[in-house]
Design a protein around this motif. Structure first.
Motif, short mmCIF file in Angstrom:
data_model
loop_
_atom_site.label_atom_id
_atom_site.label_comp_id
_atom_site.label_asym_id
_atom_site.label_seq_id
_atom_site.Cartn_x
_atom_site.Cartn_y
_atom_site.Cartn_z
N ASP A 369 0.84 -1.21 0.00
CA ASP A 369 0.00 0.00 0.00
C ASP A 369 0.87 1.26 0.00
N THR A 370 2.09 1.16 -0.52
CA THR A 370 3.10 2.20 -0.36
C THR A 370 2.88 3.38 -1.30
N ASN A 371 2.90 4.60 -0.74
CA ASN A 371 2.98 5.79 -1.57
C ASN A 371 4.45 6.06 -1.91
N ILE A 372 4.69 6.57 -3.10
CA ILE A 372 6.06 6.76 -3.59
C ILE A 372 6.35 8.25 -3.75
N ASP A 373 7.52 8.66 -3.24
CA ASP A 373 7.94 10.07 -3.35
C ASP A 373 9.41 10.10 -3.75
N LEU A 374 9.68 10.43 -5.03
CA LEU A 374 11.05 10.47 -5.56
C LEU A 374 11.35 11.91 -5.96
N THR A 375 12.30 12.54 -5.25
CA THR A 375 12.54 13.97 -5.47
C THR A 375 14.03 14.29 -5.48
N ALA A 376 14.35 15.52 -5.87
CA ALA A 376 15.66 16.16 -5.67
C ALA A 376 16.85 15.31 -6.09
N VAL A 391 1.77 8.74 -6.20
CA VAL A 391 3.14 8.66 -6.68
C VAL A 391 3.56 10.07 -7.08
N ASN A 392 4.68 10.54 -6.55
CA ASN A 392 5.17 11.88 -6.85
C ASN A 392 6.62 11.80 -7.31
N ILE A 393 6.90 12.38 -8.48
CA ILE A 393 8.26 12.45 -9.00
C ILE A 393 8.53 13.91 -9.35
N SER A 394 9.59 14.48 -8.75
CA SER A 394 9.82 15.91 -8.96
C SER A 394 11.30 16.24 -8.77
N GLY A 395 11.64 17.52 -9.05
CA GLY A 395 12.96 18.06 -8.74
C GLY A 395 14.11 17.36 -9.41
N GLY A 396 13.96 16.98 -10.67
CA GLY A 396 15.06 16.38 -11.40
C GLY A 396 15.30 14.92 -11.07
#
Length: 477
Positions: A369-376, A391-396
């Motif tokens: 049930d994991t939310n994913i946050d890949l940033t910076a 799911v969030n992908i941001s900042g290069g």
């Protein structure tokens, strides 16, 4: 007196009446018999005609099916031969292989069918053909038509697939095809210089102009990208059961630039905590066989996990995965050698896997049930499967995920984030120069983490033509 008696006797004489009645009855029965014979004959003629009328339809339909099977066989053989010897264009190879024009009449169930193939009706993929067939029996005939479309994988590689919306703004781009099952207004929206380089697949019942919202200046040719196609439901695969009957190991806690090599001798090992701090390094040697490691808390605040050996390593995390600083797991290693699993939370709050600040994972991840946050500037190399809602992908953040399977999630990209692979999500949004680049998925690379029985495996296939047909239609006389 005698004369009067004789006259009365003659008047009362009934001799011969029986003969008259018999003749009359014979005449009546003859008329009735002829009428019944006439009605029966007429009904027999009508029944025979109706039977021949229906039979001619089935004969024509058989002609359609025969030619359709021939086209499928001819096109697939030509395409596979082109893959083995890629000289020229695959389209030309397929067009040359498909027999078109008028075929000779062929016998079928006391009748005959005559087929004709028209096409290709366009100069590029998708190739469109029309099959015509006439079924004939006892001077009765019916004519049918069926359209067949051949789509090349080169032009139908799906980069983003959603149940709901796809929104691109601020120069975001998708290098590949997209598909949505939504019938809602503005389900696909492109503004601010955003782009989709290949096809747009909509539900067969979708209204193109209602579902797609693009600026008025888009040329009419752009709409040629739009096609109608059905796709299976975007469901989430069954999360695996964690292994039991394991060998217990003491906690591993490293700090102060420590380096430690751990030889995994047992096929299944359990440990409560792995903690890495202060740029430490843990090397796990799996030897030449596959190993399973059950961990309650994988806590890599500042450190690196390396994998040695030719076997694979599956890490089953019960509680939490923590990544800090420039930590990494299997950095620059073989992504097929590592699979990470994270169980669902016991509470109503979902767990989160967060990577940032040059943190790297080279392997596949399966979160219940994991939310994913890949940033910076972080990066994930491998497949990601999650039942989470975000799911969030941001900042290069630069990710070569191959497959990002998150059918319950809203997938958001911003700030120049990138994904190379394929995204399956509930909805998708990209802004600020973010981009998705379609990349081929090898099904074998999913076998260790994903059983392939889920309908999502339809989207993995890259080696076959996609051949679709319309319902058979009858031509007006």
């Amino acid at each position: 007196m005698r004369h009067k008696f004789l006259s009365t006797k003659r008047l009362n004489n009934e001799n011969g009446m029986a003969l008259v009645l018999v003749l009359l009855l014979i005449m009546i029965f003859s008329v009735l018999t002829l009428g019944v014979i006439g009605v029966t004959s007429s009904n027999l003629t009508l029944t025979t005609g109706e039977r021949d009328h229906q039979s001619s339809y089935y004969i024509a339909e058989a002609g359609i099916n025969v030619r359709m099977q021939e086209i499928q066989t001819e096109s697939l053989e030509a395409y596979n031969q082109h893959l083995e010897n890629p000289i020229g264009d695959s389209r030309d190879a397929i067009v040359s292989a498909i027999s078109t024009g008028l075929n000779e009449k062929k016998d079928f169930n006391n009748g005959i069918f005559l087929t004709e193939v028209l096409g290709p009706l366009n100069d590029e993929y998708p190739l469109k053909y029309t099959i015509k067939s006439e079924g004939i029996i006892n001077n009765r005939s019916r004519k049918l038509t069926k359209d067949i479309t051949i789509n090349s994988p080169e032009n139908n590689d799906l980069a983003v697939v959603t149940d709901e919306s796809i929104s691109l703004r601020g120069g975001a781009s998708i290098n590949g095809s997209v598909a949505t099952k939504s019938l809602n207004e503005n389900a696909i929206t492109l503004t601010g210089g955003s782009s989709i380089t290949q096809n747009i697949s909509l539900h067969p019942d979708a209204d193109n102009e209602k579902v797609i919202n693009v600026p008025d200046h888009y040329p009419e040719e752009w709409w040629l990208k739009v096609q109608k196609k059905s796709y299976p439901s975007l469901t989430f695969p069954i999360f695996p059961t964690y292994p039991e009957n394991s060998e217990n190991h003491d906690n591993i806690e490293l700090s102060g630039n420590d380096k430690f090599k751990w030889d995994l001798n047992s096929s299944v090992t359990s440990i409560s905590t792995i903690s890495l701090k202060s740029n430490t390094e843990l090397t796990i040697d799996v030897g030449n066989s596959d190993k399973k490691l059950v961990v309650s808390h994988l806590n890599i605040i500042n450190g690196h996990i390396l994998i040695e050996g030719t076997g694979s390593l599956k890490i089953y995390v019960i509680d939490e995965i923590t990544m800090g600083s420039g930590s990494s797991i299997n950095n620059d290693g073989d992504i097929d050698q590592l699979q990470l699993f994270l169980k669902a939370s016991d509470s109503t709050t979902a767990k989160t896997l967060k990577l940032s600040g040059n943190q790297k994972i080279f392997g596949s991840f399966f979160g219940e049930d994991t939310n994913i946050d890949l940033t910076a500037g972080s990066g994930f190399q491998g497949h990601i499967l999650t039942g989470g809602t975000s799911v969030n992908i941001s900042g290069g953040s630069d990710n070569t995920t191959k497959l990002f399977h998150a059918p319950n999630a809203h997938f958001s990209m911003s700030g120049g984030g990138s994904v190379t692979g394929r995204i399956i999500s509930k909805s998708f949004e990209a802004t600020g120069g973010s981009h998705v680049i379609m990349d081929k998925i090898e099904e074998d690379s999913l076998s260790t983490i994903y059983d392939g029985s889920n309908p999502g495996d339809y989207f993995f296939n890259q080696n076959n033509l996609i051949i679709s047909t319309t319902p058979t239609k009858e031509q007006a006389e």
